[in-house]
Structure formats: C-alpha cells, structure tokens
Motif scaffolding. Structure first.
Motif, mmCIF file in Angstrom:
data_model
loop_
_atom_site.group_PDB
_atom_site.id
_atom_site.type_symbol
_atom_site.label_atom_id
_atom_site.label_comp_id
_atom_site.label_asym_id
_atom_site.label_seq_id
_atom_site.Cartn_x
_atom_site.Cartn_y
_atom_site.Cartn_z
ATOM 1 N N GLN A 114 41.234 38.901 39.999
ATOM 2 C CA GLN A 114 42.096 38.245 40.979
ATOM 3 C C GLN A 114 41.285 37.207 41.743
ATOM 4 O OE1 GLN A 114 45.365 38.378 41.883
ATOM 5 N NE2 GLN A 114 45.798 39.705 40.109
ATOM 6 N N ALA A 116 40.839 34.433 44.806
ATOM 7 C CA ALA A 116 41.300 34.119 46.165
ATOM 8 C C ALA A 116 40.474 32.960 46.685
ATOM 9 C CB ALA A 116 41.152 35.335 47.084
ATOM 10 N N ASP A 120 41.599 32.617 51.888
ATOM 11 C CA ASP A 120 42.556 33.631 51.452
ATOM 12 C C ASP A 120 43.994 33.119 51.551
ATOM 13 O OD1 ASP A 120 43.035 36.057 50.288
ATOM 14 O OD2 ASP A 120 43.352 37.097 52.192
ATOM 15 N N ARG A 123 46.336 33.417 46.032
ATOM 16 C CA ARG A 123 45.798 34.402 45.101
ATOM 17 C C ARG A 123 46.519 34.253 43.756
ATOM 18 N NH1 ARG A 123 42.956 38.897 46.820
ATOM 19 N NH2 ARG A 123 42.532 38.991 49.064
ATOM 20 N N GLU A 186 36.614 39.268 44.122
ATOM 21 C CA GLU A 186 36.456 40.675 44.491
ATOM 22 C C GLU A 186 35.321 40.860 45.499
ATOM 23 O OE1 GLU A 186 36.258 43.160 41.058
ATOM 24 O OE2 GLU A 186 38.268 42.577 40.364
#
Length: 409
Positions: A114, A116, A120, A123, A186
């Motif tokens: 994932q 980002a 943030d 995503r 992550e």
C-alpha cells in the motif's frame, strides 16, 4: 599435379581469349544466375541481420529467468514445497563474476504494498520490486525524470525509489516535481529519485527500490528470482546450460529445484524463416545457373570438335585418357569460375546500387549484407557446375583415338 593444373588453366584462358564473344554468350546464363543468387543471399543476410537486431533490442529474448520451485503438482493437486531453494545477493554476485564478459546478472524480488504520500493525502495499492540493476528489469532504458540507482544506493541500502510512468500518473503531479519527495511504504519513508518509462505495462503501478532496501512483509512476497541478460542472443543456449551446471554445483536440489526459462526459440524461428527464404529463392534462381551450365557444356563440346588434332597429337605423344579428361575438366571449372566471379560482381553491384532506391521508395528498414558464407557458396557452385557440365565433353575428348582424331582434322 600443380603444374598440370596451372597448364590446364592457362590453356583454358587462352581458349577463352580466342573465342571471347562466343564464350561470354555461353556463360551469360551462369553470370545472370549467379548474380541473382548473390542478390538473394545478400538480401537474406540483410534480413537475418535485421531480425537479429530486432531480437536483440527485444531484451526478453536475451534473458534467462531462474525461479526457485515453490510448489509441485501431484495428481492434479498443487502442493507447496517445504524448504525450497532461494537466491541471495551473494548468489547473484557469484553468477555475475562467472558471466562477467558474457552477460549481466540481476536478482529481483517483489510484493504487493500500500502506497501513501508523505502527507497521507492519498493511498493506493502497488507492486514494490527490489532489484540490483534497473537495466535488467525488462524496462526500456529511458529515465523520464531524475536518475537510476547507483552502486552507492545498493551498497548502503538507501531508501530510494524509482516510479514507473503509471505510478507517477497516479500521484497527479508533474514528474519533475516528484523528484526528492518521499513516499511512505508501510511506515518506511522512501525518497523518489526517478521516474521511468515502462512500456507495455500501462495498467501496472510499480515502484523499484535497491534490492538491499527491499523489505518483506506478509505472505504475498514472491521468492527472489535471478535474471541473466546475455550480451548476444546467440549465447543464450550456452549460458542456460552453464547456469544449470552452476545450480547443480551450488544447491542441494540442483537445477531440478528451479525453473530455467528462455525465449530463445523465437531466435530459431527467425533463423528458419530466413533459411526457407534463401532455399526457395535459391532454387528459383538455380534454374538460370543450370542454363548457364548447359552453355558451358556447349562451349566445351565445340572446343573438343575444334581441337581434335591437338587431342590426337597429345595422345600420340604419350598423353593418357586421364590427362585429356583432367585438361577439359580444368577448363570447364576455369570457365565456370570466371563466369561465377563476374556474376558475383554483377550481383553485388545491382544489390548495393539499386537497393537504396527501393529503400527510399518503400522505406524498408534493413540493408543487404554480404557474408563470407556467400563467397564460399558461389565458389562451390562454380566448381560443381564445372565438374557436372564439363564431364561429358571431357569424357568425349578422352575417348578419341589418336589416329582417328588426326584424320578428322
């Protein structure tokens, strides 16, 4: 033997000079046939070179992909292999040393992840790939912004990432402005150092990090694979065998524990296609060569009729049948070689002078080529024509009786 050959050749040349126009018209078929054959072979060599260049540019055809087997199918059921073999960075370095002059070696690993942004604010899922050399990932070697990885990035396990074009598009920013920004993978921050063109994978969102910076998380991480990229397509088969021997020597499971895949069969398909072209067109142009051979036989038969007294005198003074046979065969081969040489020059002249015109009109993306094999083929054909079509006139001259030959004259 050599003196006999030189004597026979000198006589053949003298006969050609004394009947220049008649000889020229008789071997015209050989000249035209050989010229056509040279043109076909030159075009075939050019096509083969073009196909080889195109294949070499298609990097997957120069690649040997080695993947550890992680499962086996038994009675239709796929079962995972416990303690399956795996590659390390040291393995890739050993292979690189082994193939230093013949190929580049890289080790690659990838997993789903994932993505980002640093703030943030967005995503999305992507593929994270760790590699030792981006030149060997199957990508076009075009950097759209920023730079590639370097050895320092690999040695220091730098947290750098290069995005493919689809990845960069999803970030909705100009590619140049992405350089230097960070992505959160992550809870790890990776600096964007480049954006790369990845053709043929417009639907794949992928980022590349140095292999030493790659981190595993979750069950979806694929086993590391090794890619060997040969410098030349022709070496792929030999490199595959050497790689399998290396696997046998360095892993308990040997090469049976790995799948070793190449696309070299496409090279063989291209070779066979060009070979079929050469054979078919060569057979068609061979008709003209046969006509030329008949012309040479006609010249020699006339020569036998005109030189019966000479043959009779030579036999009366001790010449044997094989001497006369050798004499006329040597003359036949000489005439055939001269005709073939003229045809060779004519064929090369026509191909290399007229083909640029054809190329400008049709925009053909290849050039004719002349190889040493073509010269060998033409020489062999010339000798065969001389022997095949010179045998009967030579045999006819050899069987003449001395007294009969002198009386005819």
């Amino acid at each position: 033997m050599l003196s006999k050959l030189l004597f026979s050749v000198s006589i053949a040349i003298e006969n050609i000079r004394s009947n220049l126009m008649h000889t020229f018209l008789s071997v015209l078929g050989v000249i035209i046939g050989v010229a056509a054959l040279v043109a076909i072979l030159s075009l075939g060599d050019g096509l083969e070179n073009f196909a080889r260049d195109q294949i070499s540019a298609t990097t997957s055809l120069r690649s040997i992909i080695i993947n550890p087997k992680t499962s086996v199918v038994t009675e239709g059921i796929r079962m995972p292999i416990e303690n399956h073999p795996s590659f390390t960075l040291d393995d890739a370095e050993q292979l690189q040393q082994k193939f230093a002059k013949q190929a580049f070696v890289t080790i690659n690993k990838q997993r789903s992840i994932q993505i980002a942004s640093e703030e943030d604010s967005l995503r999305f899922p992507a593929i994270l790939a760790g590699t030792t050399d981006l030149r060997l990932t199957g990508l076009k070697n075009d950097i759209r912004a920023g730079r590639f990885f370097n050895e320092a990035d690999l040695e220091s396990a730098a947290q750098k990432i290069i995005l493919n074009n689809n990845f960069a598009t999803k970030l909705s920013e100009p590619e140049e402005s992405l350089i230097g920004k960070n992505l959160i993978l992550e809870n790890k921050s990776f600096e964007i150092v480049g954006v790369m063109q990845e053709n043929g994978n417009d639907q794949i969102t992928r980022g590349y990090v140095p292999f030493t910076s790659f981190f595993e998380s979750g069950p979806d991480t694929r086993t590391a694979m090794v890619e060997i990229r040969s410098n030349r397509v022709e070496n792929v088969s030999d490199l595959k065998k050497e790689a399998e021997s290396w696997l046998d020597a360095n892993f308990e499971s040997g090469s049976e524990g790995f799948t070793v895949v190449t696309n070299n069969f496409r090279v063989e398909q291209a070779k066979r296609g060009v070979l079929v072209f050469k054979i078919v067109m060569g057979m068609i142009t061979g008709i003209a060569v046969l006509v030329g051979g008949i012309g040479i036989m006609n010249v020699l038969l006339i020569s036998v009729s005109e030189r019966t007294k000479e043959i009779g005198i030579r036999k009366a003074t001790g010449a044997k049948k094989r001497d006369i046979l050798f004499q006329f065969l040597a003359e036949s081969i000489t005439v055939s070689l001269i005709g073939s040489f003229l045809g060779l020059l004519l064929g090369l002249l026509l191909v290399f002078s007229l083909f640029p015109i054809v190329q400008s009109l049709a925009e053909v993306p290849f050039h004719p080529a002349f190889s040493f094999d073509t010269l060998i083929i033409i020489t062999v054909i010339a000798i065969l024509i001389g022997i095949i079509f010179g045998t009967y006139p030579a045999w006819k001259a050899a069987k003449l009786q001395p007294i009969d030959a002198i009386r005819i004259e």
